[in-house]
Motif scaffolding. Structure first.
Motif, PDB file in Angstrom:
ATOM      1  N   PHE A 196       0.825  -1.206   0.000  1.00 46.18           N
ATOM      2  CA  PHE A 196       0.000   0.000   0.000  1.00 46.18           C
ATOM      3  C   PHE A 196       0.859   1.256   0.000  1.00 46.18           C
ATOM      4  O   PHE A 196       0.559   2.225  -0.693  1.00 46.18           O
ATOM      5  CB  PHE A 196      -0.918  -0.008   1.231  1.00 46.18           C
ATOM      6  CG  PHE A 196      -1.749   1.231   1.383  1.00 46.18           C
ATOM      7  CD1 PHE A 196      -2.858   1.435   0.577  1.00 46.18           C
ATOM      8  CD2 PHE A 196      -1.412   2.197   2.318  1.00 46.18           C
ATOM      9  CE1 PHE A 196      -3.621   2.584   0.698  1.00 46.18           C
ATOM     10  CE2 PHE A 196      -2.174   3.344   2.445  1.00 46.18           C
ATOM     11  CZ  PHE A 196      -3.283   3.531   1.638  1.00 46.18           C
ATOM     12  N   LEU A 197       1.928   1.229   0.769  1.00 41.89           N
ATOM     13  CA  LEU A 197       2.734   2.425   0.982  1.00 41.89           C
ATOM     14  C   LEU A 197       3.563   2.822  -0.245  1.00 41.89           C
ATOM     15  O   LEU A 197       3.633   4.008  -0.593  1.00 41.89           O
ATOM     16  CB  LEU A 197       3.651   2.215   2.184  1.00 41.89           C
ATOM     17  CG  LEU A 197       4.349   3.446   2.729  1.00 41.89           C
ATOM     18  CD1 LEU A 197       3.331   4.478   3.161  1.00 41.89           C
ATOM     19  CD2 LEU A 197       5.245   3.071   3.888  1.00 41.89           C
ATOM     20  N   ALA A 233       4.678   6.709  -4.563  1.00 39.52           N
ATOM     21  CA  ALA A 233       4.981   6.953  -5.977  1.00 39.52           C
ATOM     22  C   ALA A 233       3.965   7.917  -6.587  1.00 39.52           C
ATOM     23  O   ALA A 233       4.334   8.844  -7.317  1.00 39.52           O
ATOM     24  CB  ALA A 233       4.992   5.637  -6.744  1.00 39.52           C
ATOM     25  N   LEU A 234       2.693   7.723  -6.292  1.00 43.42           N
ATOM     26  CA  LEU A 234       1.668   8.617  -6.831  1.00 43.42           C
ATOM     27  C   LEU A 234       1.790  10.026  -6.265  1.00 43.42           C
ATOM     28  O   LEU A 234       1.608  11.007  -6.993  1.00 43.42           O
ATOM     29  CB  LEU A 234       0.276   8.050  -6.548  1.00 43.42           C
ATOM     30  CG  LEU A 234      -0.091   6.800  -7.339  1.00 43.42           C
ATOM     31  CD1 LEU A 234      -1.427   6.251  -6.857  1.00 43.42           C
ATOM     32  CD2 LEU A 234      -0.148   7.105  -8.824  1.00 43.42           C
TER      33      LEU A 234
END
Length: 50
Positions: A5-6, A11-12
């Protein structure tokens, strides 16, 4: 929070920050191009020689 998840979230968020930075930079550059009182670059052909 797991890495699955992290890592995509980071990155986004990084891509979003870079896109915002690019848009702000583009806006400032376009404003400077249209400003007749903006100083010329030292690399410009019609730059002052002093």
């Amino acid at each position: 929070m797991t890495a699955e998840f992290l890592v995509p979230l980071l990155a986004l968020m990084t891509m979003l920050a870079l896109i915002i930075f690019a848009l702000v930079s583009k806006h400032r550059t376009e404003e400077k191009l249209h400003d007749p009182n903006a100083p010329k670059s030292r690399l410009a052909k019609d730059a002052p020689d002093h």
